[in-house]
Design an enzyme around this catalytic site. Sequence first.
Site, mmCIF file in Angstrom:
data_model
loop_
_atom_site.group_PDB
_atom_site.id
_atom_site.type_symbol
_atom_site.label_atom_id
_atom_site.label_comp_id
_atom_site.label_asym_id
_atom_site.label_seq_id
_atom_site.Cartn_x
_atom_site.Cartn_y
_atom_site.Cartn_z
ATOM 1 N N CYS A 1 0.836 -1.204 0.000
ATOM 2 C CA CYS A 1 0.000 0.000 0.000
ATOM 3 C C CYS A 1 0.869 1.250 0.000
ATOM 4 O O CYS A 1 2.103 1.173 0.000
ATOM 5 C CB CYS A 1 -0.907 0.010 1.234
ATOM 6 S SG CYS A 1 0.035 0.022 2.783
ATOM 7 N N CYS B 1 3.435 1.560 2.746
ATOM 8 C CA CYS B 1 4.669 0.803 2.493
ATOM 9 C C CYS B 1 5.625 1.632 1.633
ATOM 10 O O CYS B 1 6.834 1.694 1.894
ATOM 11 C CB CYS B 1 4.361 -0.514 1.784
ATOM 12 S SG CYS B 1 3.311 -1.641 2.735
ATOM 13 N N CYS C 1 45.674 -18.141 -2.327
ATOM 14 C CA CYS C 1 45.588 -18.125 -0.868
ATOM 15 C C CYS C 1 44.404 -17.278 -0.419
ATOM 16 O O CYS C 1 43.678 -16.703 -1.240
ATOM 17 C CB CYS C 1 46.879 -17.563 -0.258
ATOM 18 S SG CYS C 1 47.179 -15.820 -0.675
ATOM 19 N N CYS D 1 44.266 -13.739 -1.654
ATOM 20 C CA CYS D 1 43.747 -13.605 -3.025
ATOM 21 C C CYS D 1 42.222 -13.544 -3.012
ATOM 22 O O CYS D 1 41.609 -12.726 -3.700
ATOM 23 C CB CYS D 1 44.202 -14.786 -3.882
ATOM 24 S SG CYS D 1 45.978 -15.007 -4.024
ATOM 25 N N ASP E 1 5.938 -32.097 9.344
ATOM 26 C CA ASP E 1 4.561 -32.086 8.842
ATOM 27 C C ASP E 1 4.144 -33.542 8.585
ATOM 28 O O ASP E 1 4.961 -34.365 8.177
ATOM 29 C CB ASP E 1 4.495 -31.279 7.545
ATOM 30 C CG ASP E 1 3.077 -31.214 7.001
ATOM 31 O OD1 ASP E 1 2.199 -30.739 7.731
ATOM 32 O OD2 ASP E 1 2.863 -31.651 5.861
ATOM 33 N N ASP F 1 6.467 -30.618 2.717
ATOM 34 C CA ASP F 1 6.514 -30.871 1.275
ATOM 35 C C ASP F 1 5.556 -30.011 0.471
ATOM 36 O O ASP F 1 5.534 -30.115 -0.752
ATOM 37 C CB ASP F 1 6.203 -32.347 0.988
ATOM 38 C CG ASP F 1 4.714 -32.657 1.121
ATOM 39 O OD1 ASP F 1 4.057 -32.028 1.976
ATOM 40 O OD2 ASP F 1 4.220 -33.499 0.356
ATOM 41 N N ASP G 1 3.490 -25.276 3.630
ATOM 42 C CA ASP G 1 4.626 -25.404 4.543
ATOM 43 C C ASP G 1 5.655 -24.299 4.327
ATOM 44 O O ASP G 1 6.538 -24.115 5.165
ATOM 45 C CB ASP G 1 5.332 -26.753 4.344
ATOM 46 C CG ASP G 1 4.432 -27.933 4.683
ATOM 47 O OD1 ASP G 1 3.674 -27.815 5.649
ATOM 48 O OD2 ASP G 1 4.501 -28.943 3.971
#
Length: 830
Positions: free
Chosen positions: A16, A19, A86, A89, A508, A715, A719
């Site tokens: 909105c 925001c 190394c 770097c 779940d 799954d 979730d």
Amino acid sequence: MGEAPGLTLPVGGMHCGACVGAVERALSRVEGVEDVSVSLATEEARVRLEGDADAERLGDLVTAIRDAGYEVRTGSMEVGIRDMHCAACVASVEKALARVPGVVEASVSLPGERAVLKVVPGAVSSEALREAVEGVGYQMEEVAADDEADREEERAARREAETRTLFRKFWVGAALSVPILLLGHHEWVPGLRGLDHEAVRALWALSGVLTLPIMLWVGGQFFTGAWAALKRGQSNMDTLVALGTGSAFLYSVAAVGAPGLFPEGTAHPFFEAAAVIITLVVLGQALEARARGSTSKALRSLMDLRPETARVVRDGSEEEIPASQVQAGDVLVVRPGERIAVDGQVEEGQSAVDESMVTGESIPVEKAPGDEVVGGTINRSGSFRMRATRVGSETVLARIVQLVREAQASKPPIQRLVDKVSGVFVPVAVAIALVAFAVWMWVGPDPALNFAVVVAVSVLVIACPCALGLATPISVMLAVGKAAEHGILVRSGEALQKARRLTTVVVDKTGTLTRGEPALTDVEALEGWPAGGHEDAPVDLLLHLAASAEEGSEHPLGQAVVAAARERKLEPARAADFEAHGGMGVSAAVEGRRILVGTRRLLEAEGVDAGPLAEMWERLSGEGKTPAMVAVDGTPAGVLALADQEKADSAAAVARLLDMGLRVIMLTGDNERTARAVAERVGIREVRAEVLPDEKADVVAALQEEGEQVAMVGDGINDAPALAQADVGMAIGGGTDVAMETAAITLMGGSLTGVADAIDLSRAAVRNMKQNLFGAFVYNTAAIPVAAGVLYPVVGLLLNPMIAGAAMAFSSVTVVTNANRLRGWKPKVG
């Protein structure tokens, strides 16, 4: 506010005008911002900054938006980086990439030779990235998904060639170092003892001549690398090796060529130190390169799953084409023993497909028309035709490869301290060497200059941060690759590290503990039915009649009854007068009989006494099953029970999690009775039932407030918020794309045992990282003071520069070797 040219940031989470105002205020407070314009319609923030501040301020802008409660939508880019040696770097490349306008975050992997970037979409060009990388002295390679396999092969070939070259250099250096060492210590050779001073100087001069090839060819890369870094105002491993060996060589040349510059009797050269140090450092690099080459085997194995060709049907005939040319919608023919080229759906034929390389499950999966197949898997038995649905970078295998690559290049939180130390390590080491040199010149015993040079060279050589730069990245690479081999996709180094600290696993029920689809579990005929007997067993007759009535039903429970009858070779008969009674069941005429299948209300509405079936109904309901009463010709006949059955290994997986000391909680929207029944069968003691989808994340948050480190395993789409809320979200592989995108870890096999495997691997990986870091930090923090000579006044011990070179060379070899122990990790059985 007018439109502001400059940076454009995609902003998520705005709903909105309030925001929009919040984002604008947050951005306006960032130093250097001249103008801000935020659009709700396009979900973008346009920001004009003072002068050339865009690269410097981008991180501040992103932080401001996130602190205001919104999200900057970033994209991902990957580039290859060459010539890094190394930790210094890595730090140099990361800083250079982070300064490129549009780059929000840069993560560089030393063993993986690549950088993964979070970027503002459309704001970053490859040219700008290349310029940044080359500007700090390294080479960049662009990465395209289509040619990634070829590029990985080229990289592997390049590494093999580099390893061969390093070993060649070592053998040349070793062959020259032996006579140099003997000439420098001629008293060790019986025939060279007792020589006069001029003869000794001639031997020293010869050793200097033999050292030149080692300085120029065997170790020439250290000097060119150090010079390139110096021109950019930087320092790295090359700087330390070049300073140490170069100082020793120049001091030795002066000692032999102009001995008058030194106090009498102190002009002793160190040619053997420069030669042996460079030779040992090159040997260490060669062994390290050979060991590092094995870290990408898991990724190459995944890439090798993609077949070279595919057989497509065009204009009615089969045609073999490169797999890369297959398009969505093409019909492909797959024969026994062949790898499936792309993702698709079976249209004709049946077969068993080995999906172990993707899911980790060893048992082939039966495929029939309508079933999905995954590219890279192997067709084990019959031939079939399939229609391509996802090709190229959209296939499951391509996404797995990309996830593994990004995860291998990512950094766990434990790496942040290492990055901070690495950024300043080389300059600090040089400063310590200079201080040590000055102190020994000031208070050291005679010959003070000799002692000071030995100490300074030892400090410079032993301080190289090679092991520090490899300690965690190589463990991450190996652990992520090993996880992928067993069907566990880890999205980041952070997830890999966090999983070891988990205390609670929230699971779940539907599709995670259970199969996610109803199946017939019980068929019970009423005693005495059917009256007068029947040639078929009562339960078979009951199931046959119920399945015949349900064949016209589209309800999942009805379809489960029909499927169960067919599995028992009880083919349903044709039904007439089929009628679905909303929320109660179905009725139909089968073989001249009137059949009712459904609830007690259905039977009573049809005038059937359901009382005789009540005991069966209550008992089966109490077991968490869904019962359905069956009546035949107005007489109660029996009860069928259906349930979303637990997966075969759910109980064993839960037991293993409990044995690991984890708290396991089942979360479900089902009623309390059903939830408790399932939980009891799989061994879970804590149940949160009747939880609405939007309340799952709240349950996870409440556990976190109690101090728990929570993993959420699910799954489905509902979730996803809980997966995001959890400390580590885990998506079961058969789940939705939304769940997999939200989760930090994806279990491709669809088995809960993968949760325990992921946590076990995390513990092994972090333990390995800590071992590596302990070794690297202890090596550097303990070795540098010893090299500086702090033990000399106490026990008379002064480190020989050659020993320092050997210690430095083999510290990184030790780290890589220890990390490679992760390749032996295997999921525990049972």
